[in-house]
Design a protein around this motif. Structure first.
Motif, PDB file in Angstrom:
ATOM      1  N   UNK A 189      -7.927  80.195  24.444  1.00  0.00           N
ATOM      2  CA  UNK A 189      -8.014  79.318  25.769  1.00  0.00           C
ATOM      3  C   UNK A 189      -7.110  77.533  25.686  1.00  0.00           C
ATOM      4  N   UNK A 190      -6.738  77.064  26.449  1.00  0.00           N
ATOM      5  CA  UNK A 190      -6.148  76.119  26.821  1.00  0.00           C
ATOM      6  C   UNK A 190      -7.169  74.928  27.285  1.00  0.00           C
ATOM      7  N   UNK A 191      -7.561  73.998  26.301  1.00  0.00           N
ATOM      8  CA  UNK A 191      -8.095  73.225  26.600  1.00  0.00           C
ATOM      9  C   UNK A 191      -6.733  71.754  26.922  1.00  0.00           C
ATOM     10  N   UNK A 192      -7.693  71.138  28.617  1.00  0.00           N
ATOM     11  CA  UNK A 192      -6.731  70.507  29.885  1.00  0.00           C
ATOM     12  C   UNK A 192      -7.227  69.027  29.529  1.00  0.00           C
ATOM     13  N   UNK A 193      -6.260  68.093  29.261  1.00  0.00           N
ATOM     14  CA  UNK A 193      -7.143  66.834  29.109  1.00  0.00           C
ATOM     15  C   UNK A 193      -6.006  66.437  30.288  1.00  0.00           C
ATOM     16  N   UNK A 194      -7.042  66.284  31.426  1.00  0.00           N
ATOM     17  CA  UNK A 194      -5.931  65.097  32.393  1.00  0.00           C
ATOM     18  C   UNK A 194      -6.530  64.210  33.225  1.00  0.00           C
ATOM     19  N   UNK A 195      -5.150  63.360  33.122  1.00  0.00           N
ATOM     20  CA  UNK A 195      -5.427  61.609  34.360  1.00  0.00           C
ATOM     21  C   UNK A 195      -6.025  62.213  35.754  1.00  0.00           C
ATOM     22  N   UNK A 196      -6.866  61.338  36.336  1.00  0.00           N
ATOM     23  CA  UNK A 196      -7.728  61.827  37.721  1.00  0.00           C
ATOM     24  C   UNK A 196      -6.628  61.334  39.186  1.00  0.00           C
ATOM     25  N   UNK A 197      -4.860  61.889  38.484  1.00  0.00           N
ATOM     26  CA  UNK A 197      -3.780  61.469  39.564  1.00  0.00           C
ATOM     27  C   UNK A 197      -3.928  62.795  40.315  1.00  0.00           C
ATOM     28  N   UNK A 198      -4.427  63.290  40.760  1.00  0.00           N
ATOM     29  CA  UNK A 198      -4.576  64.397  41.849  1.00  0.00           C
ATOM     30  C   UNK A 198      -5.354  65.128  41.736  1.00  0.00           C
ATOM     31  N   UNK A 199      -5.443  66.413  42.349  1.00  0.00           N
ATOM     32  CA  UNK A 199      -6.716  66.992  42.464  1.00  0.00           C
ATOM     33  C   UNK A 199      -5.534  68.401  41.888  1.00  0.00           C
TER      34      UNK A 199
END
Length: 229
Positions: A45-55
């Motif tokens: 499984x990939x754990x994705x850490x994402x900034x809130x720059x879009x949807x």
């Protein structure tokens, strides 16, 4: 119908803080780096850490669990407590879990799941916050999840599938954990469009449909992707 958890995405404010926690503290490999997100390997499984720059946005205050080999538990406890983390522990039959928080307020569980290791080798549980347990349970039942346990307070349901999926009405759990809101989950399946057909009457919206990938919003707004594999 769903054969595996491809990814779990979390929303983070600062990528470097997330990198420090997941790559250095939890010793996870960073497998991809983009302008707005980092991807870490948790077994398959990939754990994705994402900034809130879009949807889609990643999940906020999401409680989820990593599997570790049974015999590594004490080492993890000593290592993390030695770094100053205020750990909490819970016992589930013969297995123990420890709980700590990442820099963005996600409650991270490390649990004895008999994994091969070394270190973190999978995601075995994700908790979603839902408004109506019965509605959420019906939705995920149509995708092949099976109810395994209902909390005594009637505020949570545990379902088994590609991993354990816990559905929580708003409340605080162990270590004051909360279920995640607008969580982004990706599931493996051999038939993405068949998964869509199973829940088409109950999705909040459909974002994308192709033979290889279907993206929907569940009744509580969580983003659920069915990806061909």
């Amino acid at each position: 119908m769903l054969t595996g958890l491809s990814w779990l995405a979390l929303e983070v404010k600062y990528l470097e803080h997330a990198r420090s926690f997941y790559e250095e503290t939890l010793e996870m490999d960073c497998t991809a780096e983009r302008e707005d997100e980092l991807v870490f390997a948790a077994g398959e499984t990939d754990l994705v850490c994402r900034r809130p720059d879009g949807v889609p946005r990643g999940g906020l205050h999401t409680h989820y669990a990593f599997s570790i080999p049974d015999d590594e538990y004490d080492d993890w406890w000593d290592r993390l407590s030695g770094r100053g983390y205020d750990l909490e522990e819970a016992q589930f039959g013969p297995a123990k879990s420890l709980y700590l928080y990442d820099p963005d307020g996600n409650c991270v569980e490390l649990g004895q799941q008999g994994g091969e290791g070394p270190g973190i080798d999978g995601v075995f549980e994700v908790v979603l916050e839902v408004e109506d347990l019965d509605r959420a349970e019906a939705f995920y039942t149509q995708l092949g999840f099976e109810t395994a346990d209902v909390g005594d307070d009637r505020k949570r349901i545990r379902m088994n599938g590609p991993m354990a999926l816990e559905l929580w009405e708003p409340h605080l759990g162990i270590a004051d954990a909360r279920g995640g809101v607008h969580v982004d989950l990706g599931f493996e399946t051999s038939e993405p469009t068949a998964a869509l057909e199973a829940v088409s009457d109950d999705v909040r919206q459909v974002d994308h449909v192709s033979d290889e990938r279907v993206v929907v919003r569940d009744p509580d707004g969580h983003v659920v992707t069915f990806a061909h594999r």
